[in-house]
Design a protein around this motif. Sequence first.
Motif, short mmCIF file in Angstrom:
data_model
loop_
_atom_site.label_atom_id
_atom_site.label_comp_id
_atom_site.label_asym_id
_atom_site.label_seq_id
_atom_site.Cartn_x
_atom_site.Cartn_y
_atom_site.Cartn_z
N LYS A 197 0.87 -1.18 0.00
CA LYS A 197 0.00 0.00 0.00
C LYS A 197 0.91 1.22 0.00
O LYS A 197 1.76 1.36 0.87
CB LYS A 197 -0.89 -0.02 1.24
N THR A 198 0.75 2.09 -0.99
CA THR A 198 1.56 3.30 -1.06
C THR A 198 0.87 4.42 -0.29
O THR A 198 -0.36 4.49 -0.25
CB THR A 198 1.80 3.73 -2.51
N PRO A 199 1.65 5.31 0.31
CA PRO A 199 1.07 6.43 1.06
C PRO A 199 0.57 7.52 0.11
O PRO A 199 0.92 7.52 -1.06
CB PRO A 199 2.24 6.93 1.90
N ALA A 200 -0.22 8.43 0.63
CA ALA A 200 -0.72 9.55 -0.16
C ALA A 200 0.31 10.68 -0.17
O ALA A 200 0.02 11.82 0.18
CB ALA A 200 -2.06 10.02 0.40
N VAL A 201 1.51 10.33 -0.55
CA VAL A 201 2.62 11.28 -0.60
C VAL A 201 3.44 10.97 -1.84
O VAL A 201 3.75 9.80 -2.10
CB VAL A 201 3.53 11.14 0.66
N ALA A 202 3.79 11.99 -2.59
CA ALA A 202 4.63 11.78 -3.77
C ALA A 202 6.07 11.56 -3.29
O ALA A 202 6.72 12.49 -2.84
CB ALA A 202 4.54 12.98 -4.69
N GLU A 203 6.50 10.31 -3.34
CA GLU A 203 7.85 9.99 -2.88
C GLU A 203 8.31 8.68 -3.51
O GLU A 203 7.52 7.93 -4.05
CB GLU A 203 7.91 9.87 -1.36
N ALA A 204 9.59 8.43 -3.39
CA ALA A 204 10.15 7.17 -3.87
C ALA A 204 10.10 6.15 -2.74
O ALA A 204 10.40 6.45 -1.60
CB ALA A 204 11.58 7.39 -4.32
N ILE A 205 9.71 4.91 -3.09
CA ILE A 205 9.67 3.82 -2.13
C ILE A 205 10.56 2.71 -2.66
O ILE A 205 10.34 2.20 -3.75
CB ILE A 205 8.23 3.30 -1.96
N TYR A 206 11.56 2.37 -1.89
CA TYR A 206 12.52 1.34 -2.26
C TYR A 206 12.29 0.14 -1.34
O TYR A 206 12.36 0.27 -0.12
CB TYR A 206 13.92 1.93 -2.12
N VAL A 207 11.99 -1.01 -1.91
CA VAL A 207 11.71 -2.21 -1.12
C VAL A 207 12.61 -3.35 -1.58
O VAL A 207 12.30 -4.05 -2.55
CB VAL A 207 10.22 -2.65 -1.24
#
Length: 108
Positions: free
Chosen positions: A68-78
């Motif tokens: 689930k991605t947050p409601a924020v424009a950002e990069a997510i590295y997993v």
Amino acid sequence: PYIKEKFMAANIFGSSEDLSSSYQNAETGTIRSGRTRVYGVYIDSNTVAGDFHLRDGGASGTIKFKIKTPAVAEAIYVPFPGAVLFETDVYCNFTTEHIKAATVFHSK
């Protein structure tokens, strides 16, 4: 290139020669056909929360990874703690209102 270098520098996947990446900015699509191991994802999220899925076996295949991605424009590295095996193919789906694009790191 920078993220791929981080994955290879971490050396958690064995040989960097086995590592490849695929970029996806369409809402659905096959990342790689055939038996593949996925090592992690880099997601460019948008300003609306949403889901990102990796499936084995196409659009109706088994969900192997969901975030689930947050409601924020950002990069997510997993980075995955161990490779996730996809027997049939690696299929990605998300909505562009939630996610702009994703890079999936996988075996060649």
